[in-house]
Design a protein around this motif. Sequence first.
Motif, PDB file in Angstrom:
ATOM      1  N   ASP A 110       1.691  10.501  -2.000  1.00  0.00           N
ATOM      2  CA  ASP A 110       0.750  11.611  -1.811  1.00  0.00           C
ATOM      3  C   ASP A 110      -0.707  11.197  -1.990  1.00  0.00           C
ATOM      4  OD1 ASP A 110       2.811  13.408  -1.271  1.00  0.00           O
ATOM      5  OD2 ASP A 110       3.086  13.866  -3.394  1.00  0.00           O
ATOM      6  N   SER A 111      -0.963  10.088  -2.659  1.00  0.00           N
ATOM      7  CA  SER A 111      -2.346   9.668  -2.908  1.00  0.00           C
ATOM      8  C   SER A 111      -2.883   8.708  -1.843  1.00  0.00           C
ATOM      9  CB  SER A 111      -2.459   9.021  -4.292  1.00  0.00           C
ATOM     10  OG  SER A 111      -1.782   7.775  -4.312  1.00  0.00           O
ATOM     11  N   ILE A 112      -2.075   8.354  -0.859  1.00  0.00           N
ATOM     12  CA  ILE A 112      -2.511   7.393   0.170  1.00  0.00           C
ATOM     13  C   ILE A 112      -3.629   7.990   1.016  1.00  0.00           C
ATOM     14  CG2 ILE A 112      -1.833   6.070   2.211  1.00  0.00           C
ATOM     15  CD1 ILE A 112       1.027   6.010   1.037  1.00  0.00           C
ATOM     16  N   ASP A 113      -4.714   7.268   1.111  1.00  0.00           N
ATOM     17  CA  ASP A 113      -5.834   7.634   1.977  1.00  0.00           C
ATOM     18  C   ASP A 113      -5.661   6.857   3.278  1.00  0.00           C
ATOM     19  OD1 ASP A 113      -8.205   8.067   3.312  1.00  0.00           O
ATOM     20  OD2 ASP A 113      -9.499   7.367   1.677  1.00  0.00           O
ATOM     21  N   TRP A 114      -4.976   7.462   4.233  1.00  0.00           N
ATOM     22  CA  TRP A 114      -4.624   6.776   5.475  1.00  0.00           C
ATOM     23  C   TRP A 114      -5.856   6.386   6.279  1.00  0.00           C
ATOM     24  CZ3 TRP A 114      -0.127   4.646   5.900  1.00  0.00           C
ATOM     25  CH2 TRP A 114       0.964   5.189   5.200  1.00  0.00           C
TER      26      TRP A 114
ATOM     27  N   LYS B 148       5.773   0.817  -5.141  1.00  0.00           N
ATOM     28  CA  LYS B 148       6.093  -0.524  -5.643  1.00  0.00           C
ATOM     29  C   LYS B 148       7.550  -0.874  -5.337  1.00  0.00           C
ATOM     30  CE  LYS B 148       5.356  -4.148  -8.468  1.00  0.00           C
ATOM     31  NZ  LYS B 148       5.805  -5.301  -7.707  1.00  0.00           N
ATOM     32  N   ASP B 149       8.455   0.062  -5.559  1.00  0.00           N
ATOM     33  CA  ASP B 149       9.872  -0.167  -5.255  1.00  0.00           C
ATOM     34  C   ASP B 149      10.083  -0.427  -3.766  1.00  0.00           C
ATOM     35  OD1 ASP B 149      10.605   0.175  -7.904  1.00  0.00           O
ATOM     36  OD2 ASP B 149      11.123   2.288  -7.654  1.00  0.00           O
ATOM     37  N   ILE B 150       9.402   0.350  -2.949  1.00  0.00           N
ATOM     38  CA  ILE B 150       9.518   0.178  -1.504  1.00  0.00           C
ATOM     39  C   ILE B 150       9.019  -1.205  -1.100  1.00  0.00           C
ATOM     40  CG2 ILE B 150       8.615   0.969   0.727  1.00  0.00           C
ATOM     41  CD1 ILE B 150       8.663   3.834  -0.484  1.00  0.00           C
ATOM     42  N   ALA B 151       7.843  -1.603  -1.623  1.00  0.00           N
ATOM     43  CA  ALA B 151       7.280  -2.917  -1.297  1.00  0.00           C
ATOM     44  C   ALA B 151       8.191  -4.039  -1.770  1.00  0.00           C
ATOM     45  CB  ALA B 151       5.887  -3.059  -1.907  1.00  0.00           C
ATOM     46  N   ASP B 152       8.715  -3.929  -2.978  1.00  0.00           N
ATOM     47  CA  ASP B 152       9.600  -4.972  -3.516  1.00  0.00           C
ATOM     48  C   ASP B 152      10.853  -5.135  -2.649  1.00  0.00           C
ATOM     49  OD1 ASP B 152       7.831  -5.448  -5.567  1.00  0.00           O
ATOM     50  OD2 ASP B 152       8.980  -4.343  -7.082  1.00  0.00           O
TER      51      ASP B 152
ATOM     52  N   TYR C  27       0.154  -3.502   0.469  1.00  0.00           N
ATOM     53  CA  TYR C  27      -1.188  -2.937   0.319  1.00  0.00           C
ATOM     54  C   TYR C  27      -1.109  -1.540  -0.308  1.00  0.00           C
ATOM     55  CZ  TYR C  27      -5.839  -1.235   1.226  1.00  0.00           C
ATOM     56  OH  TYR C  27      -7.090  -0.711   1.051  1.00  0.00           O
ATOM     57  N   LEU C  28      -0.202  -0.728   0.191  1.00  0.00           N
ATOM     58  CA  LEU C  28      -0.063   0.629  -0.342  1.00  0.00           C
ATOM     59  C   LEU C  28       0.360   0.604  -1.807  1.00  0.00           C
ATOM     60  CD1 LEU C  28       1.664   2.413   2.680  1.00  0.00           C
ATOM     61  CD2 LEU C  28      -0.768   2.426   2.057  1.00  0.00           C
TER      62      LEU C  28
ATOM     63  N   PHE D 130      -2.447   2.355  -4.253  1.00  0.00           N
ATOM     64  CA  PHE D 130      -2.214   3.787  -4.403  1.00  0.00           C
ATOM     65  C   PHE D 130      -1.089   4.037  -5.398  1.00  0.00           C
ATOM     66  CE2 PHE D 130      -3.976   3.076  -0.188  1.00  0.00           C
ATOM     67  CZ  PHE D 130      -5.076   3.921  -0.228  1.00  0.00           C
ATOM     68  N   ALA D 131      -1.229   5.111  -6.156  1.00  0.00           N
ATOM     69  CA  ALA D 131      -0.255   5.427  -7.202  1.00  0.00           C
ATOM     70  C   ALA D 131       1.060   5.950  -6.631  1.00  0.00           C
ATOM     71  CB  ALA D 131      -0.842   6.457  -8.166  1.00  0.00           C
TER      72      ALA D 131
END
Length: 134
Positions: free
Chosen positions: A81-85, A120-124, A72-73, A77-78
């Motif tokens: 730092d841009s995550i709106d928690w 994206k790297d973290i999710a992958d 989802y993140l 989110f780019a």
Amino acid sequence: DLVIMDAVLVQLPERSLEMIDLSSAEWNCIGACQSRDGSCLDARWKLYLKPWLLQFFSGTLNLDIRRMLANYLADHFADIDSIDWYSVARKPKFVGHTMQSLKNIFFSRIRRDNHQVTLKDIADQLNVKLKDGA
């Protein structure tokens, strides 16, 4: 944990579980009675006990959301730092979690094992690691 539960759950008749919290002064008072730092008790409530109760009542207790959260993140989110928690915590797929518990899962359980720089790297990497239910 019982002292924390006793202190916060007296608010239940007037407030919903989602809205229950104590002030710093109240946490410090409870902590002093237990010979513990009030901020530790506050963190225990916000990061573990409250989310466990919310998840239990929403039917999501023990649901591993690491992949879902990471994907989802990465999709919305780019960068970190841009995550709106606040908005993430309001999504139905994360019912039973608070903004603090989601941040804790991300920073202490997802990101700590990943040294990549992008969401994206973290999710992958997490998708590969957990695809077989690990």
